[in-house]
Design an enzyme around this catalytic site. Structure first.
Site, PDB file in Angstrom:
ATOM      1  N   TRP A  52       0.868  -1.185   0.000  1.00  0.00           N
ATOM      2  CA  TRP A  52       0.000   0.000   0.000  1.00  0.00           C
ATOM      3  C   TRP A  52       0.897   1.226   0.000  1.00  0.00           C
ATOM      4  CZ3 TRP A  52      -0.217   4.121   3.409  1.00  0.00           C
ATOM      5  CH2 TRP A  52      -1.199   5.085   3.107  1.00  0.00           C
ATOM      6  N   GLU A  89      -3.014  -3.004  -2.561  1.00  0.00           N
ATOM      7  CA  GLU A  89      -4.135  -2.431  -1.806  1.00  0.00           C
ATOM      8  C   GLU A  89      -4.456  -1.020  -2.278  1.00  0.00           C
ATOM      9  OE1 GLU A  89      -5.127  -1.092   2.822  1.00  0.00           O
ATOM     10  OE2 GLU A  89      -3.301  -2.227   2.356  1.00  0.00           O
ATOM     11  N   LYS A 144      -6.945   2.652  -2.318  1.00  0.00           N
ATOM     12  CA  LYS A 144      -7.561   3.588  -1.393  1.00  0.00           C
ATOM     13  C   LYS A 144      -8.302   4.656  -2.184  1.00  0.00           C
ATOM     14  CE  LYS A 144      -6.667   5.970   2.980  1.00  0.00           C
ATOM     15  NZ  LYS A 144      -5.687   6.221   4.046  1.00  0.00           N
ATOM     16  N   ASP A 157      -9.496  -3.132   1.589  1.00  0.00           N
ATOM     17  CA  ASP A 157      -9.546  -2.589   2.946  1.00  0.00           C
ATOM     18  C   ASP A 157     -10.918  -1.961   3.143  1.00  0.00           C
ATOM     19  OD1 ASP A 157      -9.369  -0.507   5.069  1.00  0.00           O
ATOM     20  OD2 ASP A 157      -7.282  -1.146   5.181  1.00  0.00           O
ATOM     21  N   HIS A 181     -11.314   1.841   2.847  1.00  0.00           N
ATOM     22  CA  HIS A 181     -10.710   2.549   1.727  1.00  0.00           C
ATOM     23  C   HIS A 181     -11.671   2.807   0.570  1.00  0.00           C
ATOM     24  CE1 HIS A 181      -6.219   1.648   2.782  1.00  0.00           C
ATOM     25  NE2 HIS A 181      -6.894   2.229   3.769  1.00  0.00           N
ATOM     26  N   HIS A 214      -8.391  -6.373   4.487  1.00  0.00           N
ATOM     27  CA  HIS A 214      -8.017  -5.693   5.719  1.00  0.00           C
ATOM     28  C   HIS A 214      -9.332  -5.197   6.308  1.00  0.00           C
ATOM     29  CE1 HIS A 214      -3.457  -4.616   5.343  1.00  0.00           C
ATOM     30  NE2 HIS A 214      -3.682  -5.896   5.531  1.00  0.00           N
ATOM     31  N   ASP A 243     -11.941   6.969   6.537  1.00  0.00           N
ATOM     32  CA  ASP A 243     -11.036   5.857   6.859  1.00  0.00           C
ATOM     33  C   ASP A 243     -10.413   6.054   8.238  1.00  0.00           C
ATOM     34  OD1 ASP A 243      -9.390   3.617   6.585  1.00  0.00           O
ATOM     35  OD2 ASP A 243      -7.806   4.791   5.642  1.00  0.00           O
ATOM     36  N   ASP A 293     -10.327   3.847  10.818  1.00  0.00           N
ATOM     37  CA  ASP A 293      -9.699   2.660  11.402  1.00  0.00           C
ATOM     38  C   ASP A 293     -10.117   2.414  12.846  1.00  0.00           C
ATOM     39  OD1 ASP A 293      -7.917   1.598   9.241  1.00  0.00           O
ATOM     40  OD2 ASP A 293      -7.159   3.637   9.321  1.00  0.00           O
ATOM     41  N   ASP A 321      -7.005  -4.338  10.344  1.00  0.00           N
ATOM     42  CA  ASP A 321      -6.229  -3.089  10.226  1.00  0.00           C
ATOM     43  C   ASP A 321      -6.991  -1.962  10.906  1.00  0.00           C
ATOM     44  OD1 ASP A 321      -4.570  -1.044   9.588  1.00  0.00           O
ATOM     45  OD2 ASP A 321      -4.792  -1.179   7.420  1.00  0.00           O
TER      46      ASP A 321
END
Length: 419
Positions: free
Chosen positions: A184, A225, A227, A258, A261, A285, A293, A295, A325
């Protein structure tokens, strides 16, 4: 009633639909979740010349007890693993190298700098996965790495990614379980670009060079990955979903999705079946975006259940490599790992206890009334009793009892660490 009595009662309700709870247990316990090490130290890593976080990444909160050494981080992971059912994997970033005080730049990292992690993984029967770290470094200060217009910068990061793949292959060889190397990058622009194509051409060329180095695929598998946007790349990200989906399909690489993302209205769960039609495997993820994003720690919400369902009802437990993640420094970090990972496993078990074939049949027949009714009724089936028994059988604390162990660990270990 005891946990066993509750289980027996709940089991009967599932069995009337032909659902074998024991078969569900067997399926789920074989699924490893790749637990990200960076929740434990707020993505700090152990580089001698440690840099401030960059690349659109931010960790908020200052809960006491953050791991500041490799030994502390591994100790915290051990504690979390003791509270999570099943055998799992640990996901490392390159910044978690141990160089014994020597300054080793990222393009010069070698397997020997991760030997302590390998020895620890062997001791605890864990697999290891890996990520090159293309942020928090002087060569990434302007937010561009593999797509940078300066060839010297691109070459540095190309070398780093090649070394990362070699490190992961060493993990796979030593531990006897294929490692995943996931790339990434933060590359993008804050405002509207005047040229979207050229940076993507440079990224493609960089990836081609990275993957031109042959790595034993029985030891390592590669993923890329995407985004949608990030801090500092609000208008344009070079490595978009479309870019990486195309690259992965054309070059036989895994596309890693992800859950944070994408646009807030997109559901990654909805992408899984589409991707599996064209890819033998894909990677995840799993995070929890709140408006962006962010997390957040994974919770047992609708989207997590849908992700579990898409994996289970499409017989993809061996096709989807599941990783986590998230990073939250506002709560106990060991608790964050425990909550998030238990919820991921919980989602897989929940999905395994639905009458999936019956629901498919109803849809094929156009009986949408029965389909909706059953999907709703199963939401309040006694799943909690099944989950409790599964945890007990796996030798980990049942219900919220794990929290007592975390609190004890906090008082005896975390509270004694220097801020």
């Amino acid at each position: 009633m005891s946990i066993r009595d509750n289980f027996k009662s709940a089991k009967k309700q599932y069995e009337k639909w032909g659902i074998s709870v024991e078969d569900a247990f067997e399926k789920v316990k074989k699924v490893p979740v790749s637990i990200h090490c960076w929740q434990g130290d707020d993505i700090g890593g152990f580089e001698v010349n440690q840099q401030e976080l960059s690349g659109g990444i931010d960790v908020t909160g200052n809960y006491p007890g953050k791991a500041t050494t490799p030994e502390e981080l591994r100790s915290d992971l051990e504690k979390a693993l003791s509270l999570i059912p099943g055998k799992h994997r640990i996901n490392l970033h390159a910044i978690y190298a141990e160089t014994e005080g020597e300054v080793v730049d990222r393009d010069a990292l070698e397997p020997k700098h991760f030997q302590n992690w390998v020895d620890w993984a062997k001791e605890h029967e864990l697999g290891l996965d890996f990520n090159p770290t293309l942020f928090s470094h002087p060569m990434a200060e302007d937010g561009l790495t593999l797509a940078h217009p300066d060839k010297e910068v691109r070459d540095f990061w190309i070398r780093h990614c090649i070394q990362s793949r070699k490190i992961a292959a060493y993990f796979g060889k030593e531990l006897g379980t294929q490692a995943l190397t996931n790339i990434w990058i933060p590359d993008g622009y804050k405002d509207i670009p005047s040229d979207r194509l050229t940076p993507r051409q440079r990224l493609k060329d960089s990836l081609d060079e990275i993957f031109s180095v042959e790595i034993n695929e029985s030891h390592n598998v590669d993923a890329v990955e995407s985004k949608l946007f990030g801090i500092g790349s609000e208008a344009y990200v070079v490595g978009s979903h479309e870019f990486y989906m195309g690259y992965a399909l054309k070059n036989n690489k895994l596309c890693l999705l992800d859950t944070g993302h994408y646009h807030p209205t997109e559901m990654v769960s909805n992408k899984i079946s589409a991707m599996l039609l064209y890819s033998d495997k894909l990677a995840l993820h799993v995070s929890r975006p709140v408006r962006w994003d962010s997390d957040h720690v994974v919770i047992f919400d609708d989207e997590l259940r849908e992700i579990g369902l898409e994996i289970v009802r499409n017989n993809a437990l061996d096709k989807v490599m599941i990783g986590l993640d998230f990073f939250d420094a506002s709560i106990n970090r060991v608790a964050a790992w425990t909550i998030g990972t238990r919820n991921m496993i919980k989602a897989l078990l929940y999905a395994s206890l639905l009458p999936n074939e019956k629901l498919k049949e109803l849809q094929e027949k156009g009986n949408f009334t029965d389909r909706l009714a059953l999907m709703e009724e199963f939401k309040t089936y006694p799943f909690g009793a099944i989950w409790d028994y599964y945890c007990e059988m796996q030798g980990v604390p049942v219900q919220e009892n794990w929290l007592d162990e975390v609190k004890t660990y906090e008082q005896s270990v975390l509270a004694k660490r220097e801020a």
